[in-house]
Design a protein around this motif. Structure first.
Motif, PDB file in Angstrom:
ATOM      1  N   LEU A 230       0.796  -1.227   0.000  1.00  0.00           N
ATOM      2  CA  LEU A 230       0.000   0.000   0.000  1.00  0.00           C
ATOM      3  C   LEU A 230       0.829   1.277   0.000  1.00  0.00           C
ATOM      4  CD1 LEU A 230      -2.701  -1.133   2.569  1.00  0.00           C
ATOM      5  CD2 LEU A 230      -2.864  -1.126   0.072  1.00  0.00           C
ATOM      6  N   ALA A 231       2.136   1.136   0.098  1.00  0.00           N
ATOM      7  CA  ALA A 231       3.004   2.318   0.071  1.00  0.00           C
ATOM      8  C   ALA A 231       4.370   1.904  -0.453  1.00  0.00           C
ATOM      9  CB  ALA A 231       3.143   2.910   1.476  1.00  0.00           C
ATOM     10  N   LEU A 232       5.113   2.901  -0.935  1.00  0.00           N
ATOM     11  CA  LEU A 232       6.496   2.661  -1.344  1.00  0.00           C
ATOM     12  C   LEU A 232       7.406   3.248  -0.270  1.00  0.00           C
ATOM     13  CD1 LEU A 232       6.095   3.804  -5.065  1.00  0.00           C
ATOM     14  CD2 LEU A 232       6.081   1.451  -4.188  1.00  0.00           C
ATOM     15  N   VAL A 233       8.600   2.702  -0.141  1.00  0.00           N
ATOM     16  CA  VAL A 233       9.577   3.237   0.812  1.00  0.00           C
ATOM     17  C   VAL A 233      10.875   3.501   0.063  1.00  0.00           C
ATOM     18  CG1 VAL A 233      10.892   2.786   2.921  1.00  0.00           C
ATOM     19  CG2 VAL A 233       8.592   1.860   2.693  1.00  0.00           C
ATOM     20  N   THR A 234      11.467   4.675   0.269  1.00  0.00           N
ATOM     21  CA  THR A 234      12.773   4.941  -0.346  1.00  0.00           C
ATOM     22  C   THR A 234      13.779   5.379   0.723  1.00  0.00           C
ATOM     23  OG1 THR A 234      12.595   7.316  -0.722  1.00  0.00           O
ATOM     24  CG2 THR A 234      11.570   5.878  -2.378  1.00  0.00           C
ATOM     25  N   GLY A 235      15.037   5.398   0.328  1.00  0.00           N
ATOM     26  CA  GLY A 235      16.104   5.825   1.240  1.00  0.00           C
ATOM     27  C   GLY A 235      16.459   7.283   1.048  1.00  0.00           C
ATOM     28  N   GLU A 236      15.526   8.058   0.550  1.00  0.00           N
ATOM     29  CA  GLU A 236      15.849   9.458   0.290  1.00  0.00           C
ATOM     30  C   GLU A 236      15.963  10.274   1.578  1.00  0.00           C
ATOM     31  OE1 GLU A 236      13.605  10.505  -3.808  1.00  0.00           O
ATOM     32  OE2 GLU A 236      12.470   9.408  -2.304  1.00  0.00           O
ATOM     33  N   SER A 237      16.904  11.226   1.524  1.00  0.00           N
ATOM     34  CA  SER A 237      17.111  12.137   2.642  1.00  0.00           C
ATOM     35  C   SER A 237      17.204  13.523   2.029  1.00  0.00           C
ATOM     36  CB  SER A 237      18.398  11.720   3.353  1.00  0.00           C
ATOM     37  OG  SER A 237      18.995  12.795   3.981  1.00  0.00           O
ATOM     38  N   LEU A 238      16.471  14.441   2.580  1.00  0.00           N
ATOM     39  CA  LEU A 238      16.301  15.746   1.938  1.00  0.00           C
ATOM     40  C   LEU A 238      17.634  16.437   1.663  1.00  0.00           C
ATOM     41  CD1 LEU A 238      13.884  17.362   0.999  1.00  0.00           C
ATOM     42  CD2 LEU A 238      13.876  18.526   3.196  1.00  0.00           C
ATOM     43  N   GLY A 239      17.812  16.818   0.407  1.00  0.00           N
ATOM     44  CA  GLY A 239      18.989  17.609   0.046  1.00  0.00           C
ATOM     45  C   GLY A 239      20.280  16.834  -0.122  1.00  0.00           C
ATOM     46  N   GLN A 240      20.226  15.506   0.043  1.00  0.00           N
ATOM     47  CA  GLN A 240      21.482  14.753   0.025  1.00  0.00           C
ATOM     48  C   GLN A 240      22.179  14.812  -1.342  1.00  0.00           C
ATOM     49  OE1 GLN A 240      22.103  10.308   0.245  1.00  0.00           O
ATOM     50  NE2 GLN A 240      22.055  10.778   2.408  1.00  0.00           N
ATOM     51  N   VAL A 241      21.403  14.603  -2.401  1.00  0.00           N
ATOM     52  CA  VAL A 241      21.954  14.686  -3.756  1.00  0.00           C
ATOM     53  C   VAL A 241      20.936  15.400  -4.652  1.00  0.00           C
ATOM     54  CG1 VAL A 241      23.466  12.649  -3.685  1.00  0.00           C
ATOM     55  CG2 VAL A 241      21.052  12.371  -4.239  1.00  0.00           C
ATOM     56  N   ALA A 242      21.315  15.597  -5.926  1.00  0.00           N
ATOM     57  CA  ALA A 242      20.477  16.382  -6.850  1.00  0.00           C
ATOM     58  C   ALA A 242      19.045  15.869  -6.931  1.00  0.00           C
ATOM     59  CB  ALA A 242      21.102  16.369  -8.233  1.00  0.00           C
ATOM     60  N   SER A 243      18.879  14.548  -6.874  1.00  0.00           N
ATOM     61  CA  SER A 243      17.526  14.010  -7.044  1.00  0.00           C
ATOM     62  C   SER A 243      16.725  14.090  -5.754  1.00  0.00           C
ATOM     63  CB  SER A 243      17.611  12.561  -7.506  1.00  0.00           C
ATOM     64  OG  SER A 243      18.228  11.791  -6.500  1.00  0.00           O
ATOM     65  N   GLN A 244      17.318  14.619  -4.706  1.00  0.00           N
ATOM     66  CA  GLN A 244      16.623  14.627  -3.420  1.00  0.00           C
ATOM     67  C   GLN A 244      16.341  16.033  -2.892  1.00  0.00           C
ATOM     68  OE1 GLN A 244      18.549  11.747  -0.826  1.00  0.00           O
ATOM     69  NE2 GLN A 244      18.735  10.300  -2.506  1.00  0.00           N
ATOM     70  N   THR A 245      16.286  16.986  -3.792  1.00  0.00           N
ATOM     71  CA  THR A 245      15.794  18.307  -3.402  1.00  0.00           C
ATOM     72  C   THR A 245      14.266  18.230  -3.362  1.00  0.00           C
ATOM     73  OG1 THR A 245      15.588  18.991  -5.695  1.00  0.00           O
ATOM     74  CG2 THR A 245      17.697  19.457  -4.620  1.00  0.00           C
ATOM     75  N   VAL A 246      13.644  19.197  -2.711  1.00  0.00           N
ATOM     76  CA  VAL A 246      12.181  19.201  -2.658  1.00  0.00           C
ATOM     77  C   VAL A 246      11.597  19.286  -4.073  1.00  0.00           C
ATOM     78  CG1 VAL A 246      10.135  20.406  -1.819  1.00  0.00           C
ATOM     79  CG2 VAL A 246      12.142  20.247  -0.381  1.00  0.00           C
ATOM     80  N   GLU A 247      12.230  20.114  -4.912  1.00  0.00           N
ATOM     81  CA  GLU A 247      11.740  20.277  -6.286  1.00  0.00           C
ATOM     82  C   GLU A 247      11.806  18.941  -7.028  1.00  0.00           C
ATOM     83  OE1 GLU A 247      14.005  22.162  -4.817  1.00  0.00           O
ATOM     84  OE2 GLU A 247      13.338  24.240  -4.932  1.00  0.00           O
ATOM     85  N   SER A 248      12.906  18.253  -6.826  1.00  0.00           N
ATOM     86  CA  SER A 248      13.102  16.982  -7.494  1.00  0.00           C
ATOM     87  C   SER A 248      12.097  15.935  -7.003  1.00  0.00           C
ATOM     88  CB  SER A 248      14.532  16.527  -7.224  1.00  0.00           C
ATOM     89  OG  SER A 248      14.924  15.620  -8.176  1.00  0.00           O
ATOM     90  N   MET A 249      11.940  15.862  -5.701  1.00  0.00           N
ATOM     91  CA  MET A 249      10.968  14.913  -5.151  1.00  0.00           C
ATOM     92  C   MET A 249       9.580  15.209  -5.687  1.00  0.00           C
ATOM     93  SD  MET A 249      11.907  14.285  -1.210  1.00  0.00           S
ATOM     94  CE  MET A 249      13.585  13.929  -0.733  1.00  0.00           C
ATOM     95  N   HIS A 250       9.266  16.492  -5.785  1.00  0.00           N
ATOM     96  CA  HIS A 250       7.955  16.907  -6.274  1.00  0.00           C
ATOM     97  C   HIS A 250       7.738  16.400  -7.701  1.00  0.00           C
ATOM     98  CE1 HIS A 250       4.540  19.542  -7.043  1.00  0.00           C
ATOM     99  NE2 HIS A 250       5.137  19.887  -8.169  1.00  0.00           N
ATOM    100  N   THR A 251       8.737  16.598  -8.531  1.00  0.00           N
ATOM    101  CA  THR A 251       8.602  16.216  -9.939  1.00  0.00           C
ATOM    102  C   THR A 251       8.617  14.696 -10.116  1.00  0.00           C
ATOM    103  OG1 THR A 251       9.553  18.293 -10.638  1.00  0.00           O
ATOM    104  CG2 THR A 251       9.652  16.502 -12.226  1.00  0.00           C
ATOM    105  N   ILE A 252       9.398  14.021  -9.320  1.00  0.00           N
ATOM    106  CA  ILE A 252       9.455  12.557  -9.435  1.00  0.00           C
ATOM    107  C   ILE A 252       8.183  11.937  -8.858  1.00  0.00           C
ATOM    108  CG2 ILE A 252      10.698  10.505  -8.648  1.00  0.00           C
ATOM    109  CD1 ILE A 252      13.277  12.335  -8.708  1.00  0.00           C
TER     110      ILE A 252
END
Ligand code: ATP
Ligand code: MG
Length: 401
Positions: free
Chosen positions: A282-304
């Motif tokens: 019922l949910a996905l889990v990722t190892g993302e941490s805010l701001g750690q790399v380019a794909s983990q900015t708020v903007e990036s998370m939003h778009t992904i």
């Protein structure tokens, strides 16, 4: 004399009101297989308390296993006496003796949970304390910072004496909430994210994207080993291995380089969602941490994130890399994660990924791909491997928090 019981405390489960019974039952189901190799040991349940009755078995290997079980807040190794003051005095002396010769100060903390017993908690503290002082000359009472706190719990079936408290893994029993799909790379972060999700009681399946021949068989082995460690913390874990080479090649061919990572992540998320739905997660889990790399900015998370309506849980969102590494070491995933084999993302990683990708741009670039077809093909060719929880017998996690 040997310790004869381990008292197991539930912590948070105890707060769960009406659900409490099912939480407890799940915890018991998770503990039982761990005790199978100790034929004389029995698991017993009464009121708020779960006991392991040792029947002469050494407590240490059992405690080591129980420390890995989510839903156990703490444990005490205990001696049991009859509800009879003379027997209680005798066992109190043994409990102090077993706490070790270096003990210089102590305190008795009695709790009379069984009210028909005629001596109340305060009187018990005094009586047992005086008896210990009379029998051991070199030991004193210190109510503030004692070397040993002798906890005495009077229950209907007997009195339990414990001077040894052991912290458990905390959390909720695995299997007590729904199922989630962990996006598992071979890196340091995602196994930790999976571990922390399990700590809150979910059942886990994992999905991994690999890109042979750009990623090696050993890179896949690494992910299998990580999955195995996660299975050691709970119940069976299924690993879905998705062939991702073709999609990455298509992205490389048709998408401008600085957006390739964003599109790649969007593809991963779509496929993960589809497999999650198929598997009842019922949910996905990722190892993302805010701001750690380019794909983990708020903007990036939003778009992904825009491609899925499924909740995406990110247990590491506010953690620093050092904190994450610290947990990885404690749960024995760190050494596996740092093996030097390439991840599918690192190989196709653009040199200058966009840090603030826009949804509209991503959608526009995806026009060049047959997204639906790519997803379906990936889902159809995915392999599923099962990692059995019984393996946890051999390699339990050492120390938790
Ligand atoms: P990790 O240490 O978990 O690899 P990371 O710091 O390398 O994370 P990214 O590469 O941005 O960060 O990946 C972010 C998240 O995307 C990962 O934590 C994981 O959940 C998921 N992910 C990345 N690569 C893969 C992959 N090959 N298969 C499955 N999931 C992946
Ligand atoms: Mg990574």
């Amino acid at each position: 004399m040997e310790y004869d019981h381990i008292l197991i405390r539930f912590g948070e489960i105890a707060l769960k009101g009406k659900n409490r019974k099912s939480f407890e039952e799940q915890l018991i189901r998770n503990i039982r297989p761990l005790l199978q190799q100790f034929p004389d040991v029995r698991l017993q349940r009464s009121y708020n308390q779960l006991y392991v009755v040792l029947n002469g078995t050494d407590y240490e290997p059992i405690v080591k296993k129980l420390k890995t079980v989510f839903g156990i807040q703490s444990m005490s190794v205990a001696l049991k006496s009859e509800n009879d003051i003379e027997d209680m005095k005798r066992v109190a002396l043994s409990a102090i003796a077993m706490a070790g010769a270096e003990v210089k100060t102590f305190k008795v903390s009695a709790r009379r949970k069984f009210k028909p017993f005629p001596i109340d908690s305060q009187q018990l503290n005094r009586l047992l304390g005086a008896h210990i002082l009379k029998n051991y000359k070199n030991i004193k009472v210190d109510v503030h910072e004692p070397d040993v706190e002798l906890r005495v719990e009077v229950k209907s079936d007997g009195t339990y004496f414990s001077s040894l408290q052991i912290q458990g893994a905390g959390g909720l029993p695995v299997g007590s909430s729904g199922k989630v799909m962990l996006m598992l790379s071979g890196g340091i972060d995602s196994p930790v994210a999976g571990y922390l999700a399990m700590k809150r009681g979910v059942t886990l399946e994992a999905i991994h994207f690999h890109s042979p021949p750009y990623t090696s068989e050993r890179a896949k082995q690494k992910v299998e080993d990580l999955t195995n460690v996660l299975a050691n913390c709970g119940v069976n874990v299924q690993l879905h291995v998705v062939p991702f080479t073709y999609i990455q090649q298509e992205i490389k061919r048709h998408v401008p380089e600085h957006y390739s990572m964003t599109i790649m992540r969007r593809m991963m998320l779509r496929i993960a969602e589809k497999i999650a739905r198929k598997r009842g997660a019922l949910a996905l889990v990722t190892g993302e941490s805010l701001g750690q790399v380019a794909s983990q900015t708020v903007e990036s998370m939003h778009t992904i994130n825009e491609v899925t309506s499924m909740p995406v849980l990110r247990p590491l969102i506010s953690m620093d890399k050092l904190e994450i590494m610290d947990i990885a070491k404690k749960i024995n995933t760190y050494d596996i994660s740092i093996r030097p084999y390439e991840d599918c993302c690192t190989i196709f990683l653009p040199t200058h990924p966009v840090t603030k990708p826009k949804v509209e741009r991503a959608i526009a670039y995806e026009q060049a791909l047959d997204v639906e077809k790519l997803i379906n093909k990936a889902v159809e060719t995915t392999d599923m491997l099962t990692f059995a929880a019984e393996k946890k017998m051999e390699s339990p996690v050492d120390e938790l928090f």
